[in-house]
Design a protein around this motif. Structure first.
Motif, short mmCIF file in Angstrom:
data_model
loop_
_atom_site.label_atom_id
_atom_site.label_comp_id
_atom_site.label_asym_id
_atom_site.label_seq_id
_atom_site.Cartn_x
_atom_site.Cartn_y
_atom_site.Cartn_z
N TRP A 1 -6.81 -32.21 -2.78
CA TRP A 1 -6.70 -32.23 -1.29
C TRP A 1 -7.49 -31.09 -0.80
O TRP A 1 -7.12 -29.87 -1.18
N ILE A 2 -8.03 -31.45 0.28
CA ILE A 2 -8.95 -30.40 0.87
C ILE A 2 -8.25 -29.99 2.39
O ILE A 2 -8.08 -30.89 3.07
N ILE A 3 -7.64 -28.68 2.41
CA ILE A 3 -7.27 -28.27 3.73
C ILE A 3 -8.19 -27.53 4.44
O ILE A 3 -8.45 -26.20 3.90
N PRO A 4 -8.70 -27.69 5.38
CA PRO A 4 -9.71 -26.82 6.07
C PRO A 4 -9.14 -25.31 6.63
O PRO A 4 -8.03 -25.39 6.81
N ALA B 1 4.00 -36.04 3.51
CA ALA B 1 3.84 -37.02 4.26
C ALA B 1 4.78 -37.61 5.33
O ALA B 1 4.43 -38.58 6.05
N ALA B 2 5.67 -36.85 5.62
CA ALA B 2 6.68 -37.16 6.55
C ALA B 2 6.06 -36.77 7.94
O ALA B 2 6.38 -37.34 9.11
N PHE B 3 5.02 -35.82 8.06
CA PHE B 3 4.27 -35.90 9.26
C PHE B 3 2.89 -36.03 9.07
O PHE B 3 2.07 -36.10 10.28
N PHE B 4 2.37 -36.21 7.83
CA PHE B 4 1.04 -36.83 7.74
C PHE B 4 1.07 -37.96 6.86
O PHE B 4 0.92 -37.89 5.48
N PRO B 5 1.36 -38.98 7.49
CA PRO B 5 1.72 -40.18 6.48
C PRO B 5 0.71 -41.01 6.03
O PRO B 5 0.29 -42.22 6.37
N ILE B 6 0.38 -40.66 4.62
CA ILE B 6 -0.52 -41.18 3.71
C ILE B 6 0.27 -41.11 2.59
O ILE B 6 0.73 -40.24 2.17
N GLU B 7 -0.24 -42.19 1.48
CA GLU B 7 0.45 -42.12 0.30
C GLU B 7 0.29 -41.10 -0.73
O GLU B 7 1.08 -40.69 -1.52
N PHE B 8 -0.85 -40.59 -0.53
CA PHE B 8 -1.16 -39.22 -1.52
C PHE B 8 -0.35 -38.13 -1.24
O PHE B 8 -0.41 -37.24 -1.76
N TYR B 9 0.24 -38.16 -0.18
CA TYR B 9 1.23 -37.05 0.61
C TYR B 9 2.57 -37.15 0.25
O TYR B 9 3.41 -36.42 0.60
N GLU B 10 2.93 -38.53 -0.35
CA GLU B 10 4.33 -38.59 -0.85
C GLU B 10 4.82 -37.68 -1.64
O GLU B 10 4.44 -37.70 -2.92
N GLY B 11 5.85 -36.91 -1.31
CA GLY B 11 6.45 -35.97 -2.33
C GLY B 11 5.47 -34.74 -2.34
O GLY B 11 5.51 -34.05 -3.74
N ALA B 12 4.56 -34.51 -1.84
CA ALA B 12 3.51 -33.17 -1.78
C ALA B 12 4.17 -32.09 -1.14
O ALA B 12 4.78 -32.04 0.02
N PHE B 13 4.00 -31.00 -1.75
CA PHE B 13 4.65 -29.69 -1.15
C PHE B 13 3.49 -28.64 -1.45
O PHE B 13 2.90 -28.62 -2.41
N LYS B 14 3.60 -27.65 -0.58
CA LYS B 14 2.75 -26.40 -0.97
C LYS B 14 3.19 -25.65 -2.10
O LYS B 14 4.26 -25.55 -2.58
N THR B 15 2.05 -25.14 -2.91
CA THR B 15 2.31 -24.38 -4.13
C THR B 15 2.55 -22.92 -3.60
O THR B 15 1.76 -22.15 -2.90
N PRO B 16 4.10 -22.46 -3.69
CA PRO B 16 4.42 -21.10 -3.45
C PRO B 16 4.05 -19.91 -4.30
O PRO B 16 3.34 -20.51 -5.53
#
Length: 560
Positions: free
Chosen positions: A5-8, A475-490
């Motif tokens: 995923w690309i985050i600008p 996905a809780a605030f950016f509701p698309i399936e690819f973000y289900e269970g996605a978290f930032k890498t600390p």
């Protein structure tokens, strides 16, 4: 492990002018040399792609040798591509994407434009799938795209023009890829061709080098890569310290692991520099609604700015917060804050925490009046949040034994810790998510994007009976399936002293974390995680390798 995923974000200027001296009267302009190199290598690359297309066409159900032939052809293509990568990645990133993009959908925010998986990484994923023969049609379609794209490469030079300065930048960025992505196996984790690909990339940029010292370190580095081409056993630490980092210095760049390599002021946020006020306010309980909690209550400096709890409690309640308290060290080196990335910068994060009913429950007028009464001076909310953010930006010490080792103190790390670094950046594939030098989700070589991952982290640490975690993540605030269970890498820095782990605090020890990754994440445990970005293929780490990995984690502990 791969950037799907690309985050600008704001482009950080990492690369300095100077070094890589412009050619003198006895040398052709660097641009001409680069173009000549491109023209010389492109036909070879095209032929290798055509051979890959033929090998894919020859895939025969049940004939395992045809799979091996295709894998070998793919490896040759990847190595040949790295002879062109410095040029394509810089001047023609769209074309580079076709060849070497991640093997899953990428999403460009905020427009939610989907990019279909295409290229060598997608071919690799299909060739290593257990149902490879069922993917033959998809593989053939990929091969057609690759062949057509390879044959079209000469057209890129039509009316092409560039400056020598731009060519230098392309070389500098490629060296960072070698040091952070190629030797870690970031874009070929299953083929494990990263060391040979790094050598090919170094050979390509060596054709543009001017200066005996540059050639010396380049030739020595290439020879070391050639001699240690086995991916799992390659001594990455020696390669970096003896060849790659000296090359950066000679090229006039700030070295990769220098504390000044990344400019923290280049990340988004306010320009407030009142760190002293921020330090005071960080411990100020008057910022909470009931006056009982400060930032330091949950981010304790003595605990490396964590709290040691699985999940902390809600303000004014014994109930628990939904997520584990993240550490604050190096948090300034991100383009997204919180586990789900919902805040764009540290200032926004501070504001969100202050106004969260569960965390601080601050009422602006009330806390400003309290602060004015105590400190005998007026305050504003931007002043408060800006000062706190300024203080948070100072929490990046780079003072660990690893940092001292890289700076030249070869006694700072034990042999086991040195081995652990090589496991981290190699066989364990930690470095393909936790990118050097911060070892977080900040993606090289431009460090202008923050990565999110779907690991399939369970709600417990019983791997025989893993429980599904209900947290939807991004996905809780950016509701698309690819973000289900996605978290930032600390960041992986200070992990040995900041248990428990993961967004839900489910893992009590670093041993559990390593076992989880070794087994292939949630999908590797047998859980249904349809969009897992972490490879479900077990890593096959030995007990000695796990111990070395833990030892390296200890070497990432800062001296505060």
């Amino acid at each position: 492990m791969r950037r799907w995923w690309i985050i600008p974000g704001l482009l950080i200027t990492l690369l300095l002018t100077g070094g890589l001296s412009s050619p003198g009267k006895d040398h052709a302009p660097m641009t001409d040399v680069a173009i000549a190199h491109f023209k010389r290598v492109q036909p070879v690359f095209e032929q290798k792609v055509l051979l890959l297309q033929e090998r894919i066409r020859q895939l025969n159900t049940g004939d395992l040798q045809t799979i091996q032939n295709a894998k070998e052809a793919l490896a040759d293509c990847r190595i040949s591509y790295k002879q062109l990568a410095f040029f394509l990645e810089y001047f023609f990133p769209g074309q580079a994407y076709v060849f070497n993009s991640p093997a899953k959908y990428e999403i460009e925010e905020p427009f939610v434009e989907y990019e279909e998986p295409v290229g060598f990484q997608q071919i690799e994923a299909l060739l290593y799938d257990t149902a490879v023969f069922r993917h033959k049609t998809a593989l053939e379609a990929q091969a057609v795209v690759m062949a057509e794209s390879a044959s079209d490469l000469p057209s890129l030079l039509y009316n092409f023009s560039a400056t020598d300065h731009q060519v230098k930048e392309s070389i500098r960025q490629e060296l960072i890829r070698v040091m952070t992505l190629y030797i870690s196996g970031y874009d070929a984790p299953l083929l494990k061709t990263g060391i040979r690909e790094a050598a090919a990339a170094m050979r390509a940029i060596d054709t543009l080098m001017v200066g005996d010292s540059l050639h010396y370190y380049m030739k020595q580095g290439i020879a070391f890569l050639d001699a240690g081409a086995d991916f799992d056993s390659f001594d990455r630490l020696h390669f970096l310290t003896e060849y790659a980092l000296p090359l950066q210095r000679l090229m006039g760049d700030t070295r990769l692991f220098s504390r000044s390599f990344l400019d923290r002021q280049a990340f988004p946020g306010s320009n407030n520099t009142d760190t002293q006020l921020g330090r005071i306010l960080f411990a100020e309980k008057l910022l909470s609604g009931n006056g009982s909690r400060s930032c330091a209550s949950c981010h304790q400096p003595s605990a490396f700015f964590t709290d040691g709890a699985i999940r902390n409690t809600v303000l004014d309640s014994d109930s628990l917060l939904p997520r584990h308290t993240p550490g604050l060290l190096y948090s300034c080196y991100q383009y997204s804050q919180f586990w789900d990335g919902r805040a764009h910068n540290v200032d926004d994060q501070v504001m969100a925490v202050l106004h969260s009913r569960q965390e601080m429950n601050a009422i602006d007028d009330s806390i400003l009046a309290r602060l004015q009464h105590k400190y005998r001076q007026p305050f504003s909310i931007p002043q408060v949040t800006g000062a706190l953010a300024a203080y948070l930006r100072t929490l990046a010490p780079f003072s660990s034994p690893f940092d001292r080792y890289i700076e030249g103190d070869r006694r700072a790390m034990t042999p086991q810790q040195q081995k652990g670094f090589n496991v981290f950046m190699g066989k364990a594939q930690c470095g393909t998510c936790h990118f050097a030098p911060v070892f977080n989700g900040l993606i090289p070589p431009l460090y202008n994007r923050t990565e999110f991952e779907v690991l399939g982290t369970p709600a417990n640490e019983d791997f025989r009976r893993p429980a599904t975690d209900a947290d939807r993540g991004r996905a809780a605030f950016f509701p698309i399936e690819f973000y289900e269970g996605a978290f930032k890498t600390p960041t992986a820095r200070n992990t040995s002293v900041t248990a428990p782990y993961m967004h839900n605090g489910a893992f009590s020890s670093i041993d559990k974390v390593i076992d989880f990754y070794d087994k292939g994440g949630g999908a590797g445990l047998g859980m249904t995680v349809h969009n897992q970005t972490l490879s479900a293929v077990p890593l096959g780490l030995s007990e000695d390798e796990k111990k070395a990995l833990i030892a390296f984690m200890e070497a990432l502990t800062d001296k505060l």
